[in-house]
Scaffold this active site. Structure first.
Site, PDB file in Angstrom:
ATOM      1  N   SER A  31     -12.646   5.685   2.541  1.00 49.48           N
ATOM      2  CA  SER A  31     -12.175   4.534   3.318  1.00 49.48           C
ATOM      3  C   SER A  31     -13.316   3.879   4.087  1.00 49.48           C
ATOM      4  O   SER A  31     -14.142   4.569   4.677  1.00 49.48           O
ATOM      5  CB  SER A  31     -11.108   4.985   4.317  1.00 49.48           C
ATOM      6  N   GLU A  43       0.887  -1.179   0.000  1.00 51.27           N
ATOM      7  CA  GLU A  43       0.000   0.000   0.000  1.00 51.27           C
ATOM      8  C   GLU A  43       0.915   1.216   0.000  1.00 51.27           C
ATOM      9  O   GLU A  43       1.453   1.589   1.040  1.00 51.27           O
ATOM     10  CB  GLU A  43      -0.883  -0.003   1.248  1.00 51.27           C
ATOM     11  N   CYS A  65      -2.538   9.027   2.406  1.00 49.84           N
ATOM     12  CA  CYS A  65      -2.183   8.539   1.058  1.00 49.84           C
ATOM     13  C   CYS A  65      -3.320   8.798   0.090  1.00 49.84           C
ATOM     14  O   CYS A  65      -3.105   8.915  -1.108  1.00 49.84           O
ATOM     15  CB  CYS A  65      -1.863   7.059   1.122  1.00 49.84           C
ATOM     16  N   ARG A 108      -8.300  16.239   5.806  1.00 41.88           N
ATOM     17  CA  ARG A 108      -8.306  15.166   6.794  1.00 41.88           C
ATOM     18  C   ARG A 108      -6.863  14.831   7.140  1.00 41.88           C
ATOM     19  O   ARG A 108      -6.005  14.733   6.262  1.00 41.88           O
ATOM     20  CB  ARG A 108      -9.015  13.954   6.167  1.00 41.88           C
TER      21      ARG A 108
HETATM   22  P1  NAD Z   1       8.074   5.402   4.840  1.00 43.23           P
HETATM   23  O1  NAD Z   1       8.086   4.556   3.623  1.00 43.23           O
HETATM   24  O2  NAD Z   1       9.215   6.302   5.087  1.00 43.23           O
HETATM   25  O3  NAD Z   1       7.981   4.485   6.135  1.00 43.23           O
HETATM   26  C1  NAD Z   1       6.974   3.519   6.295  1.00 43.23           C
HETATM   27  C2  NAD Z   1       7.485   2.434   7.209  1.00 43.23           C
HETATM   28  O4  NAD Z   1       8.586   1.773   6.589  1.00 43.23           O
HETATM   29  C3  NAD Z   1       7.991   2.916   8.557  1.00 43.23           C
HETATM   30  O5  NAD Z   1       7.655   1.964   9.538  1.00 43.23           O
HETATM   31  C4  NAD Z   1       9.497   2.955   8.361  1.00 43.23           C
HETATM   32  O6  NAD Z   1      10.218   2.803   9.556  1.00 43.23           O
HETATM   33  C5  NAD Z   1       9.699   1.754   7.467  1.00 43.23           C
HETATM   34  N1  NAD Z   1      10.909   1.798   6.657  1.00 43.23           N
HETATM   35  C6  NAD Z   1      11.509   2.888   6.120  1.00 43.23           C
HETATM   36  N2  NAD Z   1      12.604   2.510   5.412  1.00 43.23           N
HETATM   37  C7  NAD Z   1      12.681   1.153   5.507  1.00 43.23           C
HETATM   38  C8  NAD Z   1      13.591   0.169   4.997  1.00 43.23           C
HETATM   39  N3  NAD Z   1      14.630   0.517   4.243  1.00 43.23           N
HETATM   40  N4  NAD Z   1      13.359  -1.117   5.287  1.00 43.23           N
HETATM   41  C9  NAD Z   1      12.297  -1.492   6.044  1.00 43.23           C
HETATM   42  N5  NAD Z   1      11.404  -0.607   6.565  1.00 43.23           N
HETATM   43  C10 NAD Z   1      11.599   0.694   6.289  1.00 43.23           C
HETATM   44  O7  NAD Z   1       6.693   6.159   4.800  1.00 43.23           O
HETATM   45  P2  NAD Z   1       6.113   7.187   5.877  1.00 43.23           P
HETATM   46  O8  NAD Z   1       6.743   8.507   5.664  1.00 43.23           O
HETATM   47  O9  NAD Z   1       6.137   6.585   7.242  1.00 43.23           O
HETATM   48  O10 NAD Z   1       4.573   7.206   5.441  1.00 43.23           O
HETATM   49  C11 NAD Z   1       4.115   8.056   4.449  1.00 43.23           C
HETATM   50  C12 NAD Z   1       3.921   7.277   3.163  1.00 43.23           C
HETATM   51  O11 NAD Z   1       3.010   6.206   3.367  1.00 43.23           O
HETATM   52  C13 NAD Z   1       3.284   8.131   2.096  1.00 43.23           C
HETATM   53  O12 NAD Z   1       3.921   7.920   0.851  1.00 43.23           O
HETATM   54  C14 NAD Z   1       1.854   7.618   2.046  1.00 43.23           C
HETATM   55  O13 NAD Z   1       1.200   7.823   0.825  1.00 43.23           O
HETATM   56  C15 NAD Z   1       2.043   6.191   2.349  1.00 43.23           C
HETATM   57  N6  NAD Z   1       0.785   5.603   2.814  1.00 43.23           N
HETATM   58  C16 NAD Z   1       0.114   4.745   1.984  1.00 43.23           C
HETATM   59  C17 NAD Z   1      -1.083   4.195   2.377  1.00 43.23           C
HETATM   60  C18 NAD Z   1      -1.820   3.252   1.475  1.00 43.23           C
HETATM   61  O14 NAD Z   1      -2.664   2.532   1.960  1.00 43.23           O
HETATM   62  N7  NAD Z   1      -1.527   3.210   0.190  1.00 43.23           N
HETATM   63  C19 NAD Z   1      -1.611   4.505   3.631  1.00 43.23           C
HETATM   64  C20 NAD Z   1      -0.914   5.387   4.456  1.00 43.23           C
HETATM   65  C21 NAD Z   1       0.296   5.921   4.033  1.00 43.23           C
END
Ligand code: NAD
Length: 486
Positions: free
Chosen positions: A452, A261, A295, A289
């Protein structure tokens, strides 16, 4: 355990250790890391910092009980999920306060997320007993075909900070319902909400070993050895597209099942026959929101030139009236961004657009003082090459672009590598069906600003990832198909 004191009250006894197989345990080396309040920058508390060895210990425990958990009657698994749902509802205020403190969102929104996040526990408690199969005769008449569903096996879930509860329950609930054991790595910014959920599952009677919750400051150091271990069978991830791609690459060696996701860049299209007031209401929900940190957040507003002035004037008035402040203040509409990096990223996108000639209708600045705030902003006259049209904004910034024909509106909406959510407003049913079919996104909202729902399949296409969470589809992500020839 820690006690969090706020102007909104006191949350007693929030767990700060790992939930290793459902038991409160410090990190193997005793390390901790700080959790900060984005409204003030202050340290709220320290939580245990899971090491790679803790991760492998959690996997040992998960593997040890995987068969037993898979063989547990679905009704019993369902009852545990239902009990967890009731407990989250009973502790809703604690969950909302903890979430607001560590993530920043306004308390009213946090309450909304508690209700939404809990709903996945209830929905999958109902789905746990409805996992079906198929039976048929072989066409050649020489046998029977029996198709059954079995749990995938131990799962690793990695979740983001923007919805600290719901992004966890969306994965934990279907995994448990399907009979999978699961290790959860919450975002470093927001581990407390998930640790509180660990307590709920312990109280709900989840057997030891089935669920581990491992906050860590070293995400890839924890996930790497787990994903390299042949006993892990699945990774489910919500987060940014670059990290999702990395995890898909890393999943190849063990051929892990994956659900991704990822990021979004949702268009919000207002056609010339739309109810403009309803569209402005929907725009407020789709954009503001969670302070725009969703996302599914509307990233780009494409509005028919027939109504663009009226729409932009009304949207600007509504956005200019939003009150920014600490999330625990009941008068706050928009809390801070989660950290300084996010605030600077949003400020950079606005600066880039303005430098290229965009007009600021309201906002456009980061207020002085403590906390990672950014003023709710409306930009129009956006040049085509502005980054704000291509990149995920993840903040309270609305950008409005006019268009002439329906074809232009659709083409602009689809001009992105992302494909998570889209929104549009029209009063014409034929047009609505035509546009819904034409938009390249996993989810389409028609005359609505929120889509959602735990009972609906949430997920994207293209660079927004694959797999679905929620709905009857959500549990399939945690099931394998097994064919038995009779
Ligand atoms: P992020 O990708 O930086 O981090 C997400 C998670 O991944 C965190 O737990 C982080 O610690 C972990 N992570 C980061 N680098 C990693 C690695 N190299 N290996 C393993 N784990 C790692 O994202 P964020 O800034 O926390 O969240 C925002 C992003 O999430 C936005 O792009 C948003 O669109 C997306 N998002 C998507 C959905 C969906 O359902 N499509 C829902 C919510 C958020």
């Amino acid at each position: 355990m820690t006690t969090l004191t706020t102007s909104a009250g006191i949350v007693d006894a929030v767990p700060t250790n790992l939930w290793l197989g459902g038991v409160q345990t410090p990190a193997e080396n005793g390390a901790t890391f700080p959790v900060r309040n984005p409204a003030t920058g202050e340290v709220l508390t320290h939580v245990a910092d899971a090491t790679p060895a803790d991760g492998l210990r959690a996997l040992d425990l998960a593997v040890g009980v995987q068969r037993e958990w898979a063989a547990t009657p679905p009704r019993d698994r369902a009852e545990i999920l239902r009990a967890a749902f009731e407990l989250v509802r009973r502790r809703a205020e604690d969950f909302a306060t903890v979430m607001t403190l560590e993530m920043g969102k306004a308390i009213g929104e946090a309450r909304g997320e508690v209700a939404y996040g809990a709903e996945y526990l209830r929905w999958f408690s109902e789905e746990a007993v409805r996992v079906g199969g198929r039976f048929g005769s072989a066409p050649g008449g020489n046998g029977r075909i029996l198709v059954t569903k079995v749990p995938v096996g131990p799962v690793l879930a990695i979740t983001p900070w923007n919805f600290p509860l719901a992004m966890g329950t969306r994965k934990i609930a279907p995994a448990l319902a399907a009979g999978c054991t699961i290790i959860v790595k919450p975002a470093e910014e927001t581990p407390l909400t998930m640790l509180l959920l660990g307590e709920v599952f312990a109280e709900a009677g989840l057997p030891e070993g089935v669920l581990s919750i491992l906050p860590t400051s070293q995400a890839s150091a924890l996930s790497g050895p787990l994903m390299g271990d042949p006993r892990l069978r699945k990774v489910t991830f919500t987060g940014s597209t670059p990290v999702g791609k990395l995890l898909v690459r890393n999943s190849a060696d063990q051929l892990l099942r994956t659900s991704m996701e990822l990021g979004g860049n949702a268009p919000f299209v207002v056609f010339d026959d739309a109810d403009v007031d309803a569209a402005v209401d929907g725009a407020m929900a789709a954009k503001m929101r969670n302070g725009g940190q969703a996302c599914t957040a509307a990233n780009r507003f494409y509005v028919s030139n027939a109504v663009v002035e009226e729409f932009t004037d009304k949207l600007t008035a509504r956005i200019a009236a939003l009150r920014t402040g600490p999330g625990v203040d009941p008068n706050t509409d928009i809390g801070p961004l989660v950290n300084a990096d996010q605030r600077d990223m949003v400020a950079g996108l606005v600066r880039d657009a303005v430098d290229r000639g965009a007009r600021v209708r309201t906002g456009g600045f980061a207020p002085e003082g403590a906390g990672h705030f950014y003023s709710p902003t409306v930009l129009d006259r956006i040049p085509d090459d502005a980054r704000v049209l291509r990149e995920e904004i993840f903040g309270p910034i609305a950008v409005v672009v006019g268009f002439d024909t329906e074809e232009e509106g659709i083409a602009a909406a689809n001009a992105t590598e992302y494909g998570l959510a889209s929104y549009f407003y029209t009063r014409d049913l034929d047009r609505a069906m035509r546009i819904a079919a034409a938009l390249d996104t996993g989810m389409v909202a028609v005359n609505r600003g929120i889509l959602s729902d735990a009972a609906a399949p949430f997920g994207g296409v293209k660079h927004s990832g694959f797999g679905r969470e929620g709905g009857t589809e959500g549990i399939e992500e945690y099931l394998e198909t097994k064919y038995i020839a009779l």
